[in-house]
Design a protein around this motif. Structure first.
Motif, PDB file in Angstrom:
ATOM      1  N   TYR A 249       0.838  -1.203   0.000  1.00  0.00           N
ATOM      2  CA  TYR A 249       0.000   0.000   0.000  1.00  0.00           C
ATOM      3  C   TYR A 249       0.877   1.260   0.000  1.00  0.00           C
ATOM      4  O   TYR A 249       0.602   2.220  -0.717  1.00  0.00           O
ATOM      5  CB  TYR A 249      -0.927   0.031   1.217  1.00  0.00           C
ATOM      6  N   ARG A 250       1.929   1.243   0.809  1.00  0.00           N
ATOM      7  CA  ARG A 250       2.832   2.386   0.887  1.00  0.00           C
ATOM      8  C   ARG A 250       3.537   2.616  -0.456  1.00  0.00           C
ATOM      9  O   ARG A 250       3.685   3.748  -0.900  1.00  0.00           O
ATOM     10  CB  ARG A 250       3.842   2.179   2.012  1.00  0.00           C
TER      11      ARG A 250
ATOM     12  N   GLN B  36      -4.288   1.359   0.231  1.00  0.00           N
ATOM     13  CA  GLN B  36      -5.224   0.274   0.501  1.00  0.00           C
ATOM     14  C   GLN B  36      -6.541   0.495  -0.233  1.00  0.00           C
ATOM     15  O   GLN B  36      -7.099  -0.440  -0.808  1.00  0.00           O
ATOM     16  CB  GLN B  36      -5.467   0.130   1.997  1.00  0.00           C
ATOM     17  N   ASP B  37      -7.044   1.729  -0.234  1.00  0.00           N
ATOM     18  CA  ASP B  37      -8.287   2.027  -0.949  1.00  0.00           C
ATOM     19  C   ASP B  37      -8.142   1.752  -2.445  1.00  0.00           C
ATOM     20  O   ASP B  37      -9.055   1.206  -3.073  1.00  0.00           O
ATOM     21  CB  ASP B  37      -8.707   3.479  -0.735  1.00  0.00           C
TER      22      ASP B  37
ATOM     23  N   ASP C 277     -10.190  -1.026  -4.417  1.00  0.00           N
ATOM     24  CA  ASP C 277     -11.016  -0.577  -5.535  1.00  0.00           C
ATOM     25  C   ASP C 277     -10.739  -1.427  -6.775  1.00  0.00           C
ATOM     26  O   ASP C 277     -11.661  -1.883  -7.453  1.00  0.00           O
ATOM     27  CB  ASP C 277     -10.746   0.908  -5.819  1.00  0.00           C
ATOM     28  N   ILE C 278      -9.463  -1.655  -7.052  1.00  0.00           N
ATOM     29  CA  ILE C 278      -9.101  -2.482  -8.206  1.00  0.00           C
ATOM     30  C   ILE C 278      -9.628  -3.908  -8.016  1.00  0.00           C
ATOM     31  O   ILE C 278     -10.230  -4.482  -8.930  1.00  0.00           O
ATOM     32  CB  ILE C 278      -7.576  -2.472  -8.426  1.00  0.00           C
ATOM     33  N   CYS C 279      -9.421  -4.471  -6.835  1.00  0.00           N
ATOM     34  CA  CYS C 279      -9.901  -5.835  -6.565  1.00  0.00           C
ATOM     35  C   CYS C 279     -11.408  -5.942  -6.765  1.00  0.00           C
ATOM     36  O   CYS C 279     -11.906  -6.906  -7.355  1.00  0.00           O
ATOM     37  CB  CYS C 279      -9.518  -6.277  -5.158  1.00  0.00           C
ATOM     38  N   ASP C 280     -12.145  -4.944  -6.284  1.00  0.00           N
ATOM     39  CA  ASP C 280     -13.597  -4.947  -6.452  1.00  0.00           C
ATOM     40  C   ASP C 280     -13.979  -4.888  -7.925  1.00  0.00           C
ATOM     41  O   ASP C 280     -14.905  -5.576  -8.363  1.00  0.00           O
ATOM     42  CB  ASP C 280     -14.236  -3.767  -5.715  1.00  0.00           C
ATOM     43  N   GLN C 281     -13.277  -4.056  -8.694  1.00  0.00           N
ATOM     44  CA  GLN C 281     -13.623  -3.883 -10.101  1.00  0.00           C
ATOM     45  C   GLN C 281     -13.249  -5.090 -10.969  1.00  0.00           C
ATOM     46  O   GLN C 281     -13.889  -5.321 -11.993  1.00  0.00           O
ATOM     47  CB  GLN C 281     -12.974  -2.624 -10.663  1.00  0.00           C
ATOM     48  N   ILE C 282     -12.229  -5.847 -10.572  1.00  0.00           N
ATOM     49  CA  ILE C 282     -11.819  -6.980 -11.406  1.00  0.00           C
ATOM     50  C   ILE C 282     -12.459  -8.297 -10.974  1.00  0.00           C
ATOM     51  O   ILE C 282     -12.307  -9.307 -11.661  1.00  0.00           O
ATOM     52  CB  ILE C 282     -10.285  -7.149 -11.456  1.00  0.00           C
TER      53      ILE C 282
END
Length: 108
Positions: A5-6, A24-25, A29-34
């Motif tokens: 994340y850093r 982290q956001d 966000d990417i994980c949710d979209q893919i």
């Protein structure tokens, strides 16, 4: 994961973008979209405010993804964070990322 994340945050901040960044956001966000996407290359968009949206270039594989770049569009400005070019310290930090939705070492 905190190191990942850093690294996302630092790579984006290095573009000169001064807005709020949370690695982290962005990752989530990417994980949710893919989720449920077939393997392939995708351009994903995420609207943050009326004037700001993020564009992600992501290669989705069976059990992981590779984040190629993030373009942050703020008004008439675009900040480009290239994640395909990351120094070896960052690549080594990805060694312990879980396979599910992990950014891949091989393609960084």
């Amino acid at each position: 994961m905190e190191e990942l994340y850093r690294m996302i945050e630092e790579t984006i901040k290095a573009t000169g973008y001064n807005g709020d960044i949370d690695g982290q956001d962005i990752y989530e966000d990417i994980c949710d979209q893919i989720e449920d996407k077939e393997p392939g290359s995708y351009l994903l968009m995420s609207k943050k405010t009326d004037d700001v949206f993020f564009e992600y270039q992501v290669d989705v594989m069976e059990d992981q993804f590779n984040l190629g770049y993030v373009d942050i569009h703020e008004g008439d400005k675009v900040y480009h964070a290239d994640f395909d070019y990351v120094n070896s310290d960052c690549v080594n930090s990805l060694a312990n990322v879980p396979a599910q939705h992990a950014l891949t070492q091989e393609t960084w």
